[in-house]
Design a protein around this motif. Structure first.
Motif, PDB file in Angstrom:
ATOM      1  N   ALA A   1      -6.567  -3.832   5.009  1.00 39.70           N
ATOM      2  CA  ALA A   1      -6.522  -3.370   3.617  1.00 39.70           C
ATOM      3  C   ALA A   1      -6.059  -1.924   3.529  1.00 39.70           C
ATOM      4  O   ALA A   1      -5.250  -1.565   2.661  1.00 39.70           O
ATOM      5  CB  ALA A   1      -7.896  -3.524   2.974  1.00 39.70           C
ATOM      6  N   VAL A   2      -6.546  -1.092   4.430  1.00 38.26           N
ATOM      7  CA  VAL A   2      -6.108   0.307   4.451  1.00 38.26           C
ATOM      8  C   VAL A   2      -4.630   0.390   4.807  1.00 38.26           C
ATOM      9  O   VAL A   2      -3.875   1.165   4.201  1.00 38.26           O
ATOM     10  CB  VAL A   2      -6.974   1.134   5.439  1.00 38.26           C
ATOM     11  N   LEU A   3      -4.202  -0.401   5.771  1.00 36.55           N
ATOM     12  CA  LEU A   3      -2.790  -0.419   6.155  1.00 36.55           C
ATOM     13  C   LEU A   3      -1.918  -0.802   4.964  1.00 36.55           C
ATOM     14  O   LEU A   3      -0.895  -0.168   4.703  1.00 36.55           O
ATOM     15  CB  LEU A   3      -2.574  -1.387   7.321  1.00 36.55           C
ATOM     16  N   MET A   4      -2.306  -1.812   4.228  1.00 39.14           N
ATOM     17  CA  MET A   4      -1.516  -2.237   3.062  1.00 39.14           C
ATOM     18  C   MET A   4      -1.511  -1.154   1.984  1.00 39.14           C
ATOM     19  O   MET A   4      -0.497  -0.941   1.318  1.00 39.14           O
ATOM     20  CB  MET A   4      -2.063  -3.544   2.485  1.00 39.14           C
ATOM     21  N   ALA A   5      -2.631  -0.465   1.809  1.00 37.99           N
ATOM     22  CA  ALA A   5      -2.676   0.606   0.813  1.00 37.99           C
ATOM     23  C   ALA A   5      -1.746   1.753   1.183  1.00 37.99           C
ATOM     24  O   ALA A   5      -1.182   2.410   0.305  1.00 37.99           O
ATOM     25  CB  ALA A   5      -4.114   1.122   0.671  1.00 37.99           C
ATOM     26  N   VAL A   6      -1.563   1.977   2.459  1.00 36.78           N
ATOM     27  CA  VAL A   6      -0.680   3.051   2.906  1.00 36.78           C
ATOM     28  C   VAL A   6       0.787   2.659   2.777  1.00 36.78           C
ATOM     29  O   VAL A   6       1.628   3.461   2.367  1.00 36.78           O
ATOM     30  CB  VAL A   6      -1.017   3.447   4.369  1.00 36.78           C
ATOM     31  N   ILE A   7       1.123   1.407   3.109  1.00 37.87           N
ATOM     32  CA  ILE A   7       2.533   1.026   3.120  1.00 37.87           C
ATOM     33  C   ILE A   7       3.026   0.427   1.816  1.00 37.87           C
ATOM     34  O   ILE A   7       4.233   0.334   1.593  1.00 37.87           O
ATOM     35  CB  ILE A   7       2.862   0.057   4.277  1.00 37.87           C
TER      36      ILE A   7
ATOM     37  N   ALA B   1       2.686  -6.803   6.690  1.00 42.60           N
ATOM     38  CA  ALA B   1       1.586  -7.479   5.999  1.00 42.60           C
ATOM     39  C   ALA B   1       1.290  -8.833   6.631  1.00 42.60           C
ATOM     40  O   ALA B   1       0.125  -9.204   6.824  1.00 42.60           O
ATOM     41  CB  ALA B   1       1.920  -7.640   4.521  1.00 42.60           C
ATOM     42  N   ILE B   2       2.330  -9.560   6.961  1.00 43.75           N
ATOM     43  CA  ILE B   2       2.141 -10.867   7.591  1.00 43.75           C
ATOM     44  C   ILE B   2       1.528 -10.709   8.980  1.00 43.75           C
ATOM     45  O   ILE B   2       0.606 -11.432   9.352  1.00 43.75           O
ATOM     46  CB  ILE B   2       3.479 -11.623   7.652  1.00 43.75           C
ATOM     47  N   ALA B   3       2.012  -9.737   9.730  1.00 45.73           N
ATOM     48  CA  ALA B   3       1.477  -9.509  11.083  1.00 45.73           C
ATOM     49  C   ALA B   3       0.028  -9.034  11.041  1.00 45.73           C
ATOM     50  O   ALA B   3      -0.768  -9.381  11.925  1.00 45.73           O
ATOM     51  CB  ALA B   3       2.342  -8.489  11.815  1.00 45.73           C
ATOM     52  N   ALA B   4      -0.334  -8.259  10.020  1.00 43.45           N
ATOM     53  CA  ALA B   4      -1.691  -7.708   9.937  1.00 43.45           C
ATOM     54  C   ALA B   4      -2.741  -8.791   9.718  1.00 43.45           C
ATOM     55  O   ALA B   4      -3.921  -8.579   9.997  1.00 43.45           O
ATOM     56  CB  ALA B   4      -1.771  -6.676   8.819  1.00 43.45           C
ATOM     57  N   ARG B   5      -2.329  -9.947   9.262  1.00 43.20           N
ATOM     58  CA  ARG B   5      -3.290 -11.036   9.048  1.00 43.20           C
ATOM     59  C   ARG B   5      -3.778 -11.629  10.364  1.00 43.20           C
ATOM     60  O   ARG B   5      -4.878 -12.181  10.427  1.00 43.20           O
ATOM     61  CB  ARG B   5      -2.669 -12.120   8.190  1.00 43.20           C
ATOM     62  N   ARG B   6      -2.976 -11.539  11.424  1.00 46.44           N
ATOM     63  CA  ARG B   6      -3.332 -12.196  12.684  1.00 46.44           C
ATOM     64  C   ARG B   6      -3.425 -11.248  13.888  1.00 46.44           C
ATOM     65  O   ARG B   6      -4.095 -11.549  14.848  1.00 46.44           O
ATOM     66  CB  ARG B   6      -2.294 -13.265  13.016  1.00 46.44           C
ATOM     67  N   LEU B   7      -2.716 -10.135  13.825  1.00 39.52           N
ATOM     68  CA  LEU B   7      -2.624  -9.258  14.991  1.00 39.52           C
ATOM     69  C   LEU B   7      -3.449  -7.990  14.797  1.00 39.52           C
ATOM     70  O   LEU B   7      -3.769  -7.615  13.673  1.00 39.52           O
ATOM     71  CB  LEU B   7      -1.156  -8.882  15.228  1.00 39.52           C
ATOM     72  N   PRO B   8      -3.751  -7.303  15.894  1.00 38.12           N
ATOM     73  CA  PRO B   8      -4.430  -6.008  15.775  1.00 38.12           C
ATOM     74  C   PRO B   8      -3.548  -4.995  15.023  1.00 38.12           C
ATOM     75  O   PRO B   8      -2.330  -5.151  14.923  1.00 38.12           O
ATOM     76  CB  PRO B   8      -4.625  -5.563  17.230  1.00 38.12           C
ATOM     77  N   MET B   9      -4.189  -3.967  14.499  1.00 39.55           N
ATOM     78  CA  MET B   9      -3.505  -2.984  13.665  1.00 39.55           C
ATOM     79  C   MET B   9      -2.320  -2.348  14.379  1.00 39.55           C
ATOM     80  O   MET B   9      -1.242  -2.219  13.795  1.00 39.55           O
ATOM     81  CB  MET B   9      -4.484  -1.892  13.237  1.00 39.55           C
ATOM     82  N   LEU B  10      -2.500  -1.948  15.631  1.00 41.58           N
ATOM     83  CA  LEU B  10      -1.411  -1.284  16.350  1.00 41.58           C
ATOM     84  C   LEU B  10      -0.203  -2.193  16.489  1.00 41.58           C
ATOM     85  O   LEU B  10       0.935  -1.764  16.287  1.00 41.58           O
ATOM     86  CB  LEU B  10      -1.888  -0.817  17.731  1.00 41.58           C
ATOM     87  N   MET B  11      -0.423  -3.451  16.792  1.00 40.23           N
ATOM     88  CA  MET B  11       0.689  -4.398  16.908  1.00 40.23           C
ATOM     89  C   MET B  11       1.384  -4.591  15.557  1.00 40.23           C
ATOM     90  O   MET B  11       2.609  -4.693  15.491  1.00 40.23           O
ATOM     91  CB  MET B  11       0.187  -5.738  17.438  1.00 40.23           C
TER      92      MET B  11
ATOM     93  N   VAL C   1       1.617  -2.412  13.099  1.00 41.44           N
ATOM     94  CA  VAL C   1       2.419  -1.218  12.827  1.00 41.44           C
ATOM     95  C   VAL C   1       3.677  -1.221  13.685  1.00 41.44           C
ATOM     96  O   VAL C   1       4.770  -0.890  13.203  1.00 41.44           O
ATOM     97  CB  VAL C   1       1.580   0.062  13.057  1.00 41.44           C
ATOM     98  N   MET C   2       3.552  -1.618  14.949  1.00 44.15           N
ATOM     99  CA  MET C   2       4.721  -1.670  15.828  1.00 44.15           C
ATOM    100  C   MET C   2       5.753  -2.668  15.312  1.00 44.15           C
ATOM    101  O   MET C   2       6.957  -2.404  15.341  1.00 44.15           O
ATOM    102  CB  MET C   2       4.292  -2.027  17.253  1.00 44.15           C
ATOM    103  N   ILE C   3       5.301  -3.795  14.805  1.00 44.01           N
ATOM    104  CA  ILE C   3       6.217  -4.787  14.240  1.00 44.01           C
ATOM    105  C   ILE C   3       6.910  -4.219  13.009  1.00 44.01           C
ATOM    106  O   ILE C   3       8.120  -4.394  12.827  1.00 44.01           O
ATOM    107  CB  ILE C   3       5.469  -6.089  13.921  1.00 44.01           C
ATOM    108  N   GLY C   4       6.177  -3.523  12.163  1.00 44.54           N
ATOM    109  CA  GLY C   4       6.780  -2.915  10.981  1.00 44.54           C
ATOM    110  C   GLY C   4       7.822  -1.870  11.330  1.00 44.54           C
ATOM    111  O   GLY C   4       8.918  -1.840  10.741  1.00 44.54           O
ATOM    112  N   VAL C   5       7.512  -1.027  12.296  1.00 37.44           N
ATOM    113  CA  VAL C   5       8.463   0.019  12.706  1.00 37.44           C
ATOM    114  C   VAL C   5       9.705  -0.612  13.329  1.00 37.44           C
ATOM    115  O   VAL C   5      10.838  -0.214  13.026  1.00 37.44           O
ATOM    116  CB  VAL C   5       7.780   1.002  13.696  1.00 37.44           C
ATOM    117  N   ALA C   6       9.503  -1.595  14.189  1.00 44.67           N
ATOM    118  CA  ALA C   6      10.654  -2.258  14.811  1.00 44.67           C
ATOM    119  C   ALA C   6      11.505  -2.979  13.776  1.00 44.67           C
ATOM    120  O   ALA C   6      12.740  -2.935  13.830  1.00 44.67           O
ATOM    121  CB  ALA C   6      10.171  -3.247  15.876  1.00 44.67           C
ATOM    122  N   THR C   7      10.866  -3.606  12.803  1.00 44.80           N
ATOM    123  CA  THR C   7      11.605  -4.315  11.759  1.00 44.80           C
ATOM    124  C   THR C   7      12.456  -3.370  10.936  1.00 44.80           C
ATOM    125  O   THR C   7      13.642  -3.634  10.684  1.00 44.80           O
ATOM    126  CB  THR C   7      10.628  -5.090  10.852  1.00 44.80           C
TER     127      THR C   7
END
Length: 100
Positions: free
Chosen positions: A48-54, A73-83, A85-91
């Motif tokens: 929830a905090v991650l979504m509020a930031v992005i 957002a999709i990755a945050a439902r299943r993966l840890p926070m760091l993963m 964020v890494m998916i978002g940055v790579a995307t």
């Protein structure tokens, strides 16, 4: 490079506030009975905090950023926070490189 005393004090104060909030949360959790409902609520806080930031970025930037926010957002439902964020940055990096 010089170090301004006010900046140094501000950095120390922010570090102290961060440590205080993390430690106080751990201390308070020891005094609360954990059931499944409370555990689920606590585990929902980081995404929830991650979504509020992005979320503001998703609506204020271009298509690459919007799609990267959706992927995060999709990755945050299943993966840890760091993963997530890494998916978002790579995307966003790949989409910007592709010209979006």
């Amino acid at each position: 490079m010089t170090l301004d005393l006010n900046i140094f004090i501000a950095i120390l104060a922010m570090a102290a506030a961060t440590v205080f909030t993390r430690v106080s949360g751990l201390v308070l959790l020891h005094h609360v009975e954990m059931n499944e409902r409370r555990r689920a609520a606590i585990e929902a806080i980081p995404p929830a905090v991650l979504m509020a930031v992005i979320a503001p970025t998703a609506f204020a930037a271009g298509w690459a950023e919007t799609l990267a926010c959706a992927a995060t957002a999709i990755a945050a439902r299943r993966l840890p926070m760091l993963m997530s964020v890494m998916i978002g940055v790579a995307t966003v990096a790949l989409l910007r490189a592709a010209g979006l």
